[in-house]
Scaffold this active site. Structure first.
Site, short mmCIF file in Angstrom:
data_model
loop_
_atom_site.label_atom_id
_atom_site.label_comp_id
_atom_site.label_asym_id
_atom_site.label_seq_id
_atom_site.Cartn_x
_atom_site.Cartn_y
_atom_site.Cartn_z
N ASN A 1 0.85 -1.06 0.05
CA ASN A 1 0.32 0.14 -0.07
C ASN A 1 1.16 1.14 -0.03
O ASN A 1 1.55 1.63 0.99
CB ASN A 1 -0.42 0.09 1.11
CG ASN A 1 -1.93 1.01 1.35
OD1 ASN A 1 -1.89 1.85 0.22
ND2 ASN A 1 -2.72 1.00 2.08
N LYS B 1 2.97 0.87 3.30
CA LYS B 1 2.45 -0.30 4.51
C LYS B 1 2.35 -1.39 3.64
O LYS B 1 2.85 -1.94 2.51
CB LYS B 1 1.71 -0.08 4.48
CG LYS B 1 1.09 0.51 5.42
CD LYS B 1 -0.30 1.11 5.98
CE LYS B 1 -0.49 2.83 6.52
NZ LYS B 1 -1.83 2.74 6.83
N ARG C 1 -2.20 -2.37 -3.90
CA ARG C 1 -3.17 -1.32 -3.71
C ARG C 1 -3.60 0.19 -4.24
O ARG C 1 -2.94 0.97 -4.36
CB ARG C 1 -4.10 -0.42 -1.50
CG ARG C 1 -5.40 0.03 -1.37
CD ARG C 1 -5.27 0.80 0.07
NE ARG C 1 -6.32 1.49 0.12
CZ ARG C 1 -6.16 2.56 0.68
NH1 ARG C 1 -5.33 3.02 1.06
NH2 ARG C 1 -7.18 3.04 0.70
N HIS D 1 -12.94 2.57 0.42
CA HIS D 1 -13.14 1.94 1.20
C HIS D 1 -13.53 0.18 1.01
O HIS D 1 -13.94 -0.37 1.55
CB HIS D 1 -13.91 2.23 2.81
CG HIS D 1 -13.18 3.63 2.93
ND1 HIS D 1 -14.08 4.38 3.97
CD2 HIS D 1 -11.68 3.64 3.29
CE1 HIS D 1 -13.28 5.54 4.30
NE2 HIS D 1 -11.80 4.82 4.13
N GLY E 1 -10.22 7.66 7.75
CA GLY E 1 -11.81 8.34 6.60
C GLY E 1 -13.39 7.57 7.46
O GLY E 1 -12.90 6.04 7.64
N ARG F 1 -12.08 15.97 7.75
CA ARG F 1 -13.13 16.45 6.85
C ARG F 1 -14.55 16.08 6.50
O ARG F 1 -14.63 15.95 8.06
CB ARG F 1 -12.94 15.16 5.55
CG ARG F 1 -11.77 14.70 5.48
CD ARG F 1 -11.73 13.93 4.67
NE ARG F 1 -10.48 12.23 4.51
CZ ARG F 1 -10.48 11.19 4.74
NH1 ARG F 1 -11.16 10.64 3.49
NH2 ARG F 1 -9.54 10.57 5.51
N GLY G 1 -10.47 1.44 12.34
CA GLY G 1 -9.80 2.09 14.24
C GLY G 1 -11.12 2.49 15.39
O GLY G 1 -11.11 2.34 16.35
N GLU H 1 -8.13 -5.33 5.05
CA GLU H 1 -8.00 -5.00 3.15
C GLU H 1 -6.39 -6.04 2.49
O GLU H 1 -6.93 -6.05 2.02
CB GLU H 1 -7.71 -3.20 3.62
CG GLU H 1 -9.18 -3.19 3.93
CD GLU H 1 -8.81 -1.16 4.97
OE1 GLU H 1 -8.00 -1.21 5.00
OE2 GLU H 1 -9.38 -0.45 3.81
P1 AMP Z 1 -8.04 4.39 11.48
O1 AMP Z 1 -8.12 4.88 10.44
O2 AMP Z 1 -8.91 3.35 10.57
O3 AMP Z 1 -7.02 3.14 11.72
O4 AMP Z 1 -8.64 4.55 12.49
C1 AMP Z 1 -7.91 5.98 13.44
C2 AMP Z 1 -8.98 6.43 14.69
O5 AMP Z 1 -9.14 5.51 15.34
C3 AMP Z 1 -8.68 7.46 15.28
O6 AMP Z 1 -9.94 8.35 14.71
C4 AMP Z 1 -8.98 6.82 16.90
O7 AMP Z 1 -9.09 7.98 17.73
C5 AMP Z 1 -9.87 5.89 16.37
N1 AMP Z 1 -9.45 5.20 17.43
C6 AMP Z 1 -8.21 4.58 17.68
N2 AMP Z 1 -8.36 3.63 19.33
C7 AMP Z 1 -9.32 4.08 19.52
C8 AMP Z 1 -10.49 3.78 20.62
N3 AMP Z 1 -9.86 2.63 21.89
N4 AMP Z 1 -11.22 4.27 21.29
C9 AMP Z 1 -12.01 5.04 20.15
N5 AMP Z 1 -10.60 6.19 19.04
C10 AMP Z 1 -9.74 5.00 18.76
#
Ligand code: AMP
Length: 402
Positions: free
Chosen positions: A7, A14, A91, A180, A212, A241, A332, A386
């Site tokens: 990616n 990554k 990706r 996504h 996102g 965003r 996340g 993914e």
């Molecule tokens: P990603 O883009 O999938 O890596 O997700 C990132 C988002 O997930 C960020 O806004 C983080 O704050 C959120 N996130 C990760 N761990 C937690 C958690 N334990 N509680 C709330 N939000 C989280």
């Protein structure tokens, strides 16, 4: 068969190496800060010590060379020879209207990807660069492109057209594409597996909520609508965003603030969402949750707008599918925030959605059903993968070669 998944972003790469005989992960890692000071590679081989190397990485070619070196490394490597990598899966963010599935990369496809740069100016160029470098370094290894947009190519015209003069669609391809897709597809398939049913017989809403975010209505195994569109800013609010905004606001603000289109774009993509509504507290959901729990009103209002937007989309997608069997949270935020899941699912009993607080609070890191036994709709938390989906598509395409 070993498949390397790449990616390639503007300043990072990554990667994951899978052994597809049992889909086990042999190694994963991250090359960061390409072309800027402090560049490094962090390599995580399964069952061996992590390797972290701070080293000058001026460009993507050097980055991929370091990935290959790490995979072959005497102490931290997981393969003995580069020829063990049977295929590389990339990706690619935008496959336009042309690709509704993954493809074996050839010269024609590279030309089409170049054409789609205008649709994804930030993402497609580094994706294309990653493919080119891998073609140079692994000239005899097949390369496969897996598109974020592909899963959404089943969205019907009535859902992908905007109410703009039709010739803008014909002339410039202005329509909803969705993103996504690989993640939405992966978790929808997993949800059906967990229920022991065919995805083709289910109505599913998948909520990919990370930096996102997007929601997708998956009916009978096909994406029929999704909340990201032409760009990656519509739908619910995200880290930086804006989510859905009345288009009338845009020329109004440009005039009032004397902004050109680039400055306006910067506000919509980089200064809005959590960071904008919280007046600069954070683009990270964790920080907002922490502040809101201590009574911070700015953090709370950003979260309220997110929860409200999610409810609205869940209602809308239940309506367009005429029902709902499964609601899935992933990425996340979706995987890690019981508070968000509780807030979003509260007062959705009219749709047959009822979550069990205990199951919700304890859903961590693995696929789990968090709805009550009486809930008509199964609510699930499913960690996305993914990269595995990309590896599966790559293997499927390459196993048909020769
Ligand atoms: P990603 O883009 O999938 O890596 O997700 C990132 C988002 O997930 C960020 O806004 C983080 O704050 C959120 N996130 C990760 N761990 C937690 C958690 N334990 N509680 C709330 N939000 C989280």
């Amino acid at each position: 068969m070993k498949v390397l998944v790449v990616n390639s972003g503007s300043s990072s790469i990554k990667y994951r190496l899978f052994d597809m005989t049992d889909e086990s992960l042999l190694a994963k890692g991250l090359v960061e800060r390409i072309g800027i000071s402090g560049s490094l590679i962090t390599h995580y081989p399964t069952g061996k010590d992590i390797m972290k190397k701070e080293i000058d990485i001026p460009d993507h070619r050097r980055g991929i060379e370091l990935v290959v070196d790490a995979l072959l490394n005497n102490n931290h490597g997981v393969i003995k020879d580069i020829s063990e990598i049977s295929a590389v899966g990339h990706r690619v963010v935008h496959g336009g209207e042309k690709y509704s599935g993954s493809v074996l990369i050839n010269q024609d496809i590279m030309e089409t990807l170049n054409k789609y740069i205008e649709l994804a100016p930030l993402h497609n160029p580094p994706n294309i660069l990653g493919i080119k470098v891998c073609q140079e370094l692994l000239p005899d290894t097949p390369q496969v492109g897996v598109f974020d947009t592909a899963f959404h190519q089943t969205i019907p015209e009535k859902a992908y057209l905007y109410g703009l003069p039709y010739h803008y669609y014909e002339k410039y391809g202005v329509r909803k594409y969705g993103f996504h897709g690989t993640s939405h597809k992966y978790v929808a398939i997993k949800a059906a597996e967990m229920l022991g049913k065919e995805l083709e017989e289910l109505k599913v809403i998948t909520c990919h909520l990370g930096n996102g975010s997007s929601l997708t209505a998956v009916k009978n195994g096909k994406s029929i609508d999704t909340s990201l569109g032409f760009g990656t800013i519509s739908g619910v609010i995200m880290g930086t965003r804006c989510g859905d905004v009345d288009p009338a606001v845009i020329p109004f603000l440009m005039k009032k603030e004397g902004l050109n289109s680039e400055e306006m774009n910067n506000i919509l993509y980089k200064k809005s969402g959590f960071i904008g509504l919280s007046e600069g507290i954070s683009s990270d959901k964790r920080d907002l949750e922490e502040k809101a729990s201590k009574g911070d009103k700015k953090a709370k209002r950003a979260l309220d707008v997110l929860h409200y937007g999610l409810k609205k989309y869940i209602g809308a997608y239940t309506a367009v599918m005429n029902g709902l069997d499964v609601l899935v949270f992933t990425a996340g935020i979706g995987e890690n925030s019981p508070k968000l899941r509780k807030n979003v699912c509260a007062d959705l009993t009219c749709f047959g959605i009822e979550i069990d607080d205990n199951k919700n609070n304890n859903a961590k890191g693995s696929k789990t059903v968090i709805s009550t036994d009486n809930s008509k709709v199964k609510v699930m938390v499913i960690p996305t993968n993914e990269e595995l989906m990309i590896a599966r598509d790559t293997m499927e395409i390459c196993s048909k070669l020769k």
